[in-house]
Design a protein around this motif. Structure first.
Motif, PDB file in Angstrom:
ATOM      1  N   UNK A  80       0.903  -1.195  -0.020  1.00 41.97           N
ATOM      2  CA  UNK A  80      -0.137   0.035   0.040  1.00 41.97           C
ATOM      3  C   UNK A  80       0.918   1.184  -0.072  1.00 41.97           C
ATOM      4  N   UNK A  81       0.681   1.997  -0.742  1.00 39.48           N
ATOM      5  CA  UNK A  81       1.162   3.258  -0.863  1.00 39.48           C
ATOM      6  C   UNK A  81       0.777   4.409  -0.085  1.00 39.48           C
ATOM      7  N   UNK A  82       1.466   5.052   0.892  1.00 40.23           N
ATOM      8  CA  UNK A  82       1.144   6.057   1.705  1.00 40.23           C
ATOM      9  C   UNK A  82       1.405   7.531   1.159  1.00 40.23           C
ATOM     10  N   UNK A  83       0.434   8.341   1.428  1.00 38.24           N
ATOM     11  CA  UNK A  83       0.840   9.929   1.088  1.00 38.24           C
ATOM     12  C   UNK A  83       1.725  10.235   2.335  1.00 38.24           C
ATOM     13  N   UNK A  84       2.683  10.936   1.962  1.00 37.63           N
ATOM     14  CA  UNK A  84       3.755  11.237   3.095  1.00 37.63           C
ATOM     15  C   UNK A  84       3.800  12.773   3.296  1.00 37.63           C
ATOM     16  N   UNK A 121       5.204  11.796   8.319  1.00 40.67           N
ATOM     17  CA  UNK A 121       3.723  11.664   8.866  1.00 40.67           C
ATOM     18  C   UNK A 121       2.749  11.149   7.704  1.00 40.67           C
ATOM     19  N   UNK A 122       2.228  10.053   8.070  1.00 41.43           N
ATOM     20  CA  UNK A 122       1.331   9.283   7.213  1.00 41.43           C
ATOM     21  C   UNK A 122      -0.220   9.288   7.997  1.00 41.43           C
ATOM     22  N   UNK A 123      -1.216   8.881   7.317  1.00 42.70           N
ATOM     23  CA  UNK A 123      -2.392   8.681   7.940  1.00 42.70           C
ATOM     24  C   UNK A 123      -2.992   7.327   7.421  1.00 42.70           C
ATOM     25  N   UNK A 124      -3.598   6.579   8.277  1.00 39.15           N
ATOM     26  CA  UNK A 124      -4.068   5.355   8.115  1.00 39.15           C
ATOM     27  C   UNK A 124      -5.362   5.119   8.526  1.00 39.15           C
ATOM     28  N   UNK A 125      -6.385   5.168   7.679  1.00 42.81           N
ATOM     29  CA  UNK A 125      -7.903   5.263   7.873  1.00 42.81           C
ATOM     30  C   UNK A 125      -8.239   6.451   8.838  1.00 42.81           C
ATOM     31  N   UNK A 126      -7.463   7.607   8.645  1.00 46.51           N
ATOM     32  CA  UNK A 126      -7.877   8.846   9.074  1.00 46.51           C
ATOM     33  C   UNK A 126      -6.968   8.736  10.442  1.00 46.51           C
ATOM     34  N   UNK A 127      -6.014   8.056  10.758  1.00 48.37           N
ATOM     35  CA  UNK A 127      -5.522   8.053  12.227  1.00 48.37           C
ATOM     36  C   UNK A 127      -3.999   8.513  11.469  1.00 48.37           C
ATOM     37  N   UNK A 128      -3.449   9.661  12.458  1.00 47.07           N
ATOM     38  CA  UNK A 128      -1.921  10.043  11.955  1.00 47.07           C
ATOM     39  C   UNK A 128      -1.168   9.338  12.830  1.00 47.07           C
ATOM     40  N   UNK A 129      -0.021   8.939  11.988  1.00 49.66           N
ATOM     41  CA  UNK A 129       1.057   8.239  12.661  1.00 49.66           C
ATOM     42  C   UNK A 129       2.475   8.922  12.143  1.00 49.66           C
ATOM     43  N   UNK A 130       3.365   9.089  13.420  1.00 50.42           N
ATOM     44  CA  UNK A 130       4.904   9.447  12.813  1.00 50.42           C
ATOM     45  C   UNK A 130       5.287   8.273  12.430  1.00 50.42           C
ATOM     46  N   UNK A 131       6.224   8.100  11.264  1.00 49.54           N
ATOM     47  CA  UNK A 131       7.157   6.991  10.682  1.00 49.54           C
ATOM     48  C   UNK A 131       8.587   7.284  11.102  1.00 49.54           C
ATOM     49  N   UNK A 132       8.935   6.692  12.215  1.00 53.48           N
ATOM     50  CA  UNK A 132      10.182   6.590  12.561  1.00 53.48           C
ATOM     51  C   UNK A 132      11.155   5.909  11.661  1.00 53.48           C
ATOM     52  N   UNK A 133      10.970   4.753  11.086  1.00 49.23           N
ATOM     53  CA  UNK A 133      11.851   3.847  10.376  1.00 49.23           C
ATOM     54  C   UNK A 133      10.819   3.421   9.091  1.00 49.23           C
ATOM     55  N   UNK A 134      11.392   3.286   8.029  1.00 39.72           N
ATOM     56  CA  UNK A 134      10.770   2.538   6.782  1.00 39.72           C
ATOM     57  C   UNK A 134      11.409   1.320   6.364  1.00 39.72           C
ATOM     58  N   UNK A 135      10.778   0.366   6.047  1.00 37.67           N
ATOM     59  CA  UNK A 135      11.291  -0.925   5.480  1.00 37.67           C
ATOM     60  C   UNK A 135      11.475  -0.835   3.973  1.00 37.67           C
ATOM     61  N   UNK A 180      12.561  -1.320   0.122  1.00 38.12           N
ATOM     62  CA  UNK A 180      13.408  -2.631  -0.807  1.00 38.12           C
ATOM     63  C   UNK A 180      12.770  -2.180  -2.252  1.00 38.12           C
ATOM     64  N   UNK A 181      13.087  -3.158  -3.109  1.00 36.75           N
ATOM     65  CA  UNK A 181      12.528  -2.688  -4.615  1.00 36.75           C
ATOM     66  C   UNK A 181      11.088  -2.510  -4.783  1.00 36.75           C
ATOM     67  N   UNK A 182      10.849  -1.438  -4.884  1.00 35.66           N
ATOM     68  CA  UNK A 182       9.278  -1.312  -5.146  1.00 35.66           C
ATOM     69  C   UNK A 182       8.520  -1.349  -4.100  1.00 35.66           C
ATOM     70  N   UNK A 183       9.050  -1.276  -2.910  1.00 37.64           N
ATOM     71  CA  UNK A 183       7.986  -1.338  -1.542  1.00 37.64           C
ATOM     72  C   UNK A 183       8.893  -0.186  -0.673  1.00 37.64           C
ATOM     73  N   UNK A 184       7.792   0.466   0.016  1.00 38.75           N
ATOM     74  CA  UNK A 184       8.155   1.140   1.188  1.00 38.75           C
ATOM     75  C   UNK A 184       7.066   1.096   2.122  1.00 38.75           C
ATOM     76  N   UNK A 185       7.312   0.293   3.445  1.00 38.90           N
ATOM     77  CA  UNK A 185       6.523   0.202   4.322  1.00 38.90           C
ATOM     78  C   UNK A 185       6.903   0.653   5.611  1.00 38.90           C
ATOM     79  N   UNK A 186       6.011   1.601   6.186  1.00 36.23           N
ATOM     80  CA  UNK A 186       6.300   1.941   7.537  1.00 36.23           C
ATOM     81  C   UNK A 186       6.560   1.122   8.571  1.00 36.23           C
ATOM     82  N   UNK A 187       7.892   0.595   8.949  1.00 32.69           N
ATOM     83  CA  UNK A 187       8.058  -0.263   9.836  1.00 32.69           C
ATOM     84  C   UNK A 187       8.044   0.084  11.173  1.00 32.69           C
ATOM     85  N   UNK A 188       8.462   1.150  11.829  1.00 35.49           N
ATOM     86  CA  UNK A 188       8.262   1.542  13.130  1.00 35.49           C
ATOM     87  C   UNK A 188       7.395   2.983  12.985  1.00 35.49           C
ATOM     88  N   UNK A 189       6.193   3.053  13.716  1.00 39.39           N
ATOM     89  CA  UNK A 189       5.405   3.942  13.479  1.00 39.39           C
ATOM     90  C   UNK A 189       4.848   4.091  14.663  1.00 39.39           C
TER      91      UNK A 189
END
Length: 81
Positions: free
Chosen positions: A1-5, A25-39, A41-50
């Protein structure tokens, strides 16, 4: 899933020290999260620590666009090495 950052100016506590930090900062289902660390790789960016934020303490800054500020310090949940 691609997040607007967005960006958030906040205080982050780690190892007994508090520092001003500009974080992602991302929003997941309207809830704000700070992203401290991303995972990443090729073609992926996943919020790992939020951390969920209280929306009442998050404020959009008038300028520049896409930047917010957060009122309370945030504890960094990552373990110390």
């Amino acid at each position: 899933m691609k997040h607007e950052v967005f960006q958030v100016m906040c205080l982050i506590r780690r190892s007994g020290k508090t520092a001003l930090h500009q974080a992602d900062l991302i929003f997941i289902e309207g809830q704000p999260y700070i992203v401290i660390e991303w995972l990443s790789g090729p073609g992926i960016d996943i919020p790992d620590v939020k951390v969920p934020l209280d929306p009442k303490l998050l404020h959009k800054l008038p300028s520049p666009d896409r930047v917010y500020s957060y009122e309370n310090p945030i504890d960094d949940p990552r373990p110390l090495h």
